[in-house]
Structure formats: structure tokens, C-alpha cells
Write a protein that holds these residues in place. Structure first.
Motif, PDB file in Angstrom:
ATOM      1  N   ARG A 189       0.734  -1.037  -0.111  1.00  0.00           N
ATOM      2  CA  ARG A 189      -0.038   0.017  -0.011  1.00  0.00           C
ATOM      3  C   ARG A 189       0.916   1.348   0.033  1.00  0.00           C
ATOM      4  O   ARG A 189       0.798   2.198  -0.694  1.00  0.00           O
ATOM      5  N   ARG A 203      -7.313   4.076   7.414  1.00  0.00           N
ATOM      6  CA  ARG A 203      -6.452   4.769   6.876  1.00  0.00           C
ATOM      7  C   ARG A 203      -6.643   6.227   6.721  1.00  0.00           C
ATOM      8  O   ARG A 203      -5.879   7.005   6.941  1.00  0.00           O
ATOM      9  N   VAL A 204      -8.111   6.924   6.843  1.00  0.00           N
ATOM     10  CA  VAL A 204      -8.246   7.973   6.838  1.00  0.00           C
ATOM     11  C   VAL A 204      -7.908   8.462   8.331  1.00  0.00           C
ATOM     12  O   VAL A 204      -7.160   9.565   8.281  1.00  0.00           O
ATOM     13  N   ARG A 218      -8.348   6.764  -0.585  1.00  0.00           N
ATOM     14  CA  ARG A 218      -8.878   7.607   0.565  1.00  0.00           C
ATOM     15  C   ARG A 218      -7.590   8.429   1.333  1.00  0.00           C
ATOM     16  O   ARG A 218      -8.124   9.536   1.881  1.00  0.00           O
ATOM     17  N   VAL A 219      -6.516   7.820   1.441  1.00  0.00           N
ATOM     18  CA  VAL A 219      -5.604   8.653   1.906  1.00  0.00           C
ATOM     19  C   VAL A 219      -5.272   9.900   1.118  1.00  0.00           C
ATOM     20  O   VAL A 219      -5.228  11.099   1.703  1.00  0.00           O
ATOM     21  N   ARG A 264       2.147  18.501   3.598  1.00  0.00           N
ATOM     22  CA  ARG A 264       0.881  18.368   2.859  1.00  0.00           C
ATOM     23  C   ARG A 264       0.402  19.045   2.097  1.00  0.00           C
ATOM     24  O   ARG A 264      -0.330  18.969   1.011  1.00  0.00           O
ATOM     25  N   GLU A 284     -10.546   1.145   5.269  1.00  0.00           N
ATOM     26  CA  GLU A 284     -10.550   2.356   4.578  1.00  0.00           C
ATOM     27  C   GLU A 284     -10.628   3.381   5.767  1.00  0.00           C
ATOM     28  O   GLU A 284      -9.973   4.686   5.514  1.00  0.00           O
ATOM     29  N   ARG A 308      -8.494  19.600  11.866  1.00  0.00           N
ATOM     30  CA  ARG A 308      -7.836  18.406  11.783  1.00  0.00           C
ATOM     31  C   ARG A 308      -6.853  18.428  13.354  1.00  0.00           C
ATOM     32  O   ARG A 308      -6.938  17.458  13.940  1.00  0.00           O
ATOM     33  N   GLU A 346      -7.422  11.423  -0.568  1.00  0.00           N
ATOM     34  CA  GLU A 346      -8.487  12.181  -0.494  1.00  0.00           C
ATOM     35  C   GLU A 346      -8.632  13.158   0.529  1.00  0.00           C
ATOM     36  O   GLU A 346      -8.658  14.326   0.502  1.00  0.00           O
ATOM     37  N   THR A 347      -7.958  12.708   1.738  1.00  0.00           N
ATOM     38  CA  THR A 347      -7.632  13.248   3.099  1.00  0.00           C
ATOM     39  C   THR A 347      -6.669  14.107   2.849  1.00  0.00           C
ATOM     40  O   THR A 347      -6.339  15.097   3.734  1.00  0.00           O
ATOM     41  N   ARG A 382      -8.160   1.344  -3.266  1.00  0.00           N
ATOM     42  CA  ARG A 382      -9.371   2.094  -2.637  1.00  0.00           C
ATOM     43  C   ARG A 382      -8.608   2.878  -1.328  1.00  0.00           C
ATOM     44  O   ARG A 382      -8.884   3.829  -1.111  1.00  0.00           O
ATOM     45  N   GLU A 383      -7.802   1.945  -0.646  1.00  0.00           N
ATOM     46  CA  GLU A 383      -7.176   2.666   0.565  1.00  0.00           C
ATOM     47  C   GLU A 383      -6.361   3.785   0.326  1.00  0.00           C
ATOM     48  O   GLU A 383      -6.368   4.786   0.724  1.00  0.00           O
ATOM     49  N   THR A 429      -4.118   9.261   8.535  1.00  0.00           N
ATOM     50  CA  THR A 429      -3.568  10.403   7.927  1.00  0.00           C
ATOM     51  C   THR A 429      -4.127  11.460   8.579  1.00  0.00           C
ATOM     52  O   THR A 429      -3.388  12.639   8.533  1.00  0.00           O
ATOM     53  N   GLU A 466       4.679  18.498   9.045  1.00  0.00           N
ATOM     54  CA  GLU A 466       3.623  17.753   8.547  1.00  0.00           C
ATOM     55  C   GLU A 466       2.653  18.390   7.660  1.00  0.00           C
ATOM     56  O   GLU A 466       2.487  18.134   6.549  1.00  0.00           O
ATOM     57  N   ILE A 467       2.312  19.561   8.288  1.00  0.00           N
ATOM     58  CA  ILE A 467       1.197  20.325   7.698  1.00  0.00           C
ATOM     59  C   ILE A 467       1.797  20.841   6.423  1.00  0.00           C
ATOM     60  O   ILE A 467       1.107  20.878   5.389  1.00  0.00           O
ATOM     61  N   ARG A 516      -0.252  19.699  -2.273  1.00  0.00           N
ATOM     62  CA  ARG A 516      -1.475  20.359  -3.107  1.00  0.00           C
ATOM     63  C   ARG A 516      -1.051  21.171  -4.359  1.00  0.00           C
ATOM     64  O   ARG A 516      -1.487  21.477  -5.221  1.00  0.00           O
ATOM     65  N   ILE A 554      -7.203  23.034   8.292  1.00  0.00           N
ATOM     66  CA  ILE A 554      -6.155  22.383   9.087  1.00  0.00           C
ATOM     67  C   ILE A 554      -6.567  22.314  10.606  1.00  0.00           C
ATOM     68  O   ILE A 554      -5.914  21.479  11.436  1.00  0.00           O
TER      69      ILE A 554
END
Lengths: 222, 222
Positions: A19, B62-63, A62-63, A159, B59, B159, A65-66, A58-59, B66, A155-156, A163, B156
Motif C-alpha cells: 500500500r 487509513r483516513v 482514501r489517503v 501536505r 479504509e 484536523r 483524499e484526506t 481504494r485505501e 492520515t 507535517e502540515i 497540493r 487544518i
DNA sequence: GTCTGTCCGATGGTATACCAACATACCATC
DNA sequence: GATGGTATGTTGGTATACCATCGGACAGAC
């Protein structure tokens, strides 16, 4: 036994799970622009392209996506997120705050090893070619955030950088800057080496303000 | 046809997918402290508890992973993330920057509807009981960030709030503050209503500085 | 008694097959 | 040409199977 170097014997099986590999590959592909914004990410197609099963895909989605790189429309499925100036502007503003703050804290706590690490990254930025610059720039900031102890902020920022990655590639490659990119980085490193927090913050903020301008030009040119 | 209100006829099927429901439930459970830090999240057990299949559970995990609420240990599986003061301190510092900035921007752009929305949220905070306060406080900040146009920063912060949610519940409930919580909120709202950006920023920063202190006491008391 | 090796159960990782719901495109009919 | 039905593609969801790993229980050797 204790005088034997355990590292020599160690069998390092790649702890990398399928994964994680798939995630990195797909993220890199999106960041590299291989899937332009708006592209539909059809699960079964990705299964073929990545060579993994649907569960993994799929997993991974999802990652992403977030992380904000992918958004899923209801009854339509996942789509590569589009990027507009309104969003990019906010991202640069947030980076300006977090990176400025980290640079100031870093300057106050830095020691010789930090200076050396920054210098090394700087050297890679100067003579490295193409995508080496990208990695070295990331490394440069990683050193700053880590030395400042701002792990969560790092981390932020990472991420957020995901984007705006396409923009980042554009701005790093831009040749027509008022002050060349490496030169700006050098100023940041110098301010940190001088333990001058205020100057470090200023240097970072100037750097990002310019990067944002370049990004705006690039984005509105599309 | 066009003189008929389409809203009346609309059948609103819950567009909520099973995964979203499960995600919200599990996240809420973790935030509420039902799964303390360090608790192992066994997939098959969660399947039973949530009433969904393993794919959904995976799934969802996973969300949450993250999002930082869950961390996965190799060959051990997912575990509810622990929270220490080193992390919480960073979170409060980042919130101070982002929320301060948003409050200042909000004060500069606010209009009458914004003032009204803030007043409404404030009223809910004052006379609402227990968990109403929690929701109303969230709403209060949502109005500020939205009015400021800082949508990404709001993402942010939300989260981050997930990570320190237990602390947040503690600090909101604290009775021994120098200045009561609602009073601090009222100062923020007043500064925004007066269109005084600097004062709004200051009020937010004071609020968060105090919250961080309460959090530190709570965390080190554990 | 202690050490060693082996086995088994629990768990996560991966893969496959299947069904239902939904959306779109296409086609036949009127 | 508009209507209605149909076919197809895609996602959501579930069940199941297989493998690798880990930890503990157990039995045998020293």
C-alpha cells in the motif's frame, strides 16, 4: 557477541507494504502532473496501471483524499483535485506563517550541525540538476523545521506542498526572478547561521511572497 | 413547471455513504475518549462493533491514520495515537498563528451578518449545556475562518482539534480560569464587531495561551 | 530447572469474486 | 423529434481465501 556490529548481520526486509509503495507512486504521478486536475481516477484502471488489487487502490485513494490531492464526487468517484489561485493563495499565506515562525525558532536554537546540514542542502540546490533541486529544497526546509522542533508544522507544510506541487515545480524552475532562488535560500541559511531570528523570518517571508507572485502569474496564465 | 418549488418535491436520500458514517462514528468515539491512547484497533473487532465489513473498516482507519488520530505499528496493526505535551504544545502554537491571523482578517472584512452569526454562537456557548458548548465553540470559529476566507486554514485547524480533542473538552470545562471562557469569546466577537483587527488577534492569542496552560496542567497531571 | 525447538492461534496484508445502486449513453419505438 | 427502455460502466459494499508475521503454549534435550 556485543563487539560484533549488528548492522552487518541485519537482514533488512523491506518493511514497505504494498500500500505504501502504491501510495507513493500515485502521489508522485499526480504531483508530477501525469494526471491533470479533473482526471477521473477509475479504480479498476488504476489496478492495472499499478499492478495491485482493488482493495489497495481504494485505501490509497482514501489517503490521497484526506490529503487534499483527490476529491470524490458523489456517484461519480474520485477525481484529481483542481487548483485555483484562491486556494494557492491561502496555501502560500499559511506557509508564510509556519515557515517564518519555524525559521525564527530554528535561528534561536541552531547549532553547528544544523548550519552544516543547511549548507549541504544548499550546495545540492546550487549544482543539482532538475529534480535534484526539488528534493534538496524539501530537505532544506526539513532541516529548519526539525531543528526548530516544529514537527507537526512540518507535517502540515508537506501536505500543503503536495497540493501546490505543480506550482512549486514551476516557481523553482523560474529563471526570471528578481533574486535567484538559491540566493534567497542562502540568505535564509546565513540568517540562521548568524542566529538572527528576525532576519531569518524576514528572509523566508520574502522568499514566499515572491514564490506566490510567480505562482499567480503561472496559474492565471493557464 | 418553473413556478413550482422544486425543493418541495425533492427526495433527499442520505448521500452519506456507509464509509462516511463509520468514519464519523469511529472518530467521534476516539475523540470522546472511548478508546484511550494506545488502544489497539483490531479490524475484525471493529467490524462487529460498527456492523460493517472489513474493507470499510480498513479504509476508515487509513483516513484516521492520515488525520493523525491513529498510527499503525508494523506487524502490529493500528493503534490509537497517544498525545503528549510536546505535541499538544505545537498544536496550540499553530492554532495561535492560524486563528490569530483569521481573526484579524475577519475583523477587516466582517459585515452585519457575520456579527449576528458570532453573537448567535456566543449565546449558545453561554446557556448551552455540556456538549452544546463544544459544538457552539466550533461554530464560532467556523464563522471567523469562513468570513476571513481562510478555508484551508480552517480545514487544518479542524484536523488539529481532532488530535487534541480530549484536551479541548477539558479546557472548555475548566471552571478555574482567570477569565471565564465565554467572556474571552465575547472579547473576540467585540473586537471583530469593532472592526479592530489587531485587538481581535490579541484576544484570540490570549485565549489560546490560556487554553494551552490549562492543557499543560491537565496533561502533566495524568 | 532451563534452554531449545516446534506448533498453533490471532492478526494484518493482499487478492479475488460477487452483488447492488447509480449514471450515462445508446437505441428502438411511437 | 421526443419518449421510454436497455446496455454498459463505475463505484459501494461484502464475503472469502491465502499468506506472512508474531506471540505464547507446549514438549523435549541439556
Amino acid at each position: 557477541m556485543e563487539h560484533m556490529a549488528p548492522d552487518e548481520l541485519r537482514i533488512d526486509r523491506p518493511p514497505q507494504t504494498l500500500r505504501v509503495i502504491a501510495l507513493d507512486r500515485l502521489r508522485a504521478a499526480i504531483i508530477a502532473g501525469r494526471f491533470p486536475g479533473g482526471t477521473r481516477l477509475v479504480e479498476r484502471t488504476l489496478c492495472d496501471q499499478l499492478g495491485v488489487s482493488r482493495s489497495v487502490v481504494r485505501e490509497v485513494i482514501r489517503v490521497l483524499e484526506t490529503e487534499g490531492l483527490v476529491e470524490t464526487l458523489p456517484n461519480r468517484g474520485p477525481v484529481v483535485a483542481r487548483l485555483d489561485w484562491a486556494q494557492a493563495r491561502q496555501v502560500y499565506e499559511i506557509r508564510r506563517q509556519l515557515e517564518g515562525n519555524a525559521a525564527e525558532a530554528c535561528a534561536q536554537r541552531a547549532d553547528a550541525p544544523v548550519d552544516a546540514a543547511l549548507a549541504e542542502a544548499l550546495a545540492s540546490i546550487r549544482d543539482g540538476g532538475e529534480d535534484r533541486v526539488f528534493a534538496a529544497t524539501t530537505r532544506f526546509y526539513e532541516v529548519i523545521f526539525t531543528a526548530a522542533g516544529h514537527h507537526i508544522a512540518w507535517e502540515i507544510v508537506q501536505r500543503l506542498n503536495g497540493r501546490i506541487s505543480r506550482l512549486r515545480a514551476l516557481t523553482l524552475a523560474a529563471q526570471d526572478r528578481a533574486v535567484p532562488g538559491p540566493e534567497r535560500m542562502a540568505r535564509i541559511a546565513a540568517a540562521i547561521a548568524a542566529r538572527d531570528g528576525a532576519a531569518a523570518r524576514r528572509a523566508v517571508e520574502e522568499h514566499l511572497t515572491e514564490a506566490a507572485m510567480l505562482a499567480q502569474r503561472a496559474l492565471e496564465g493557464e
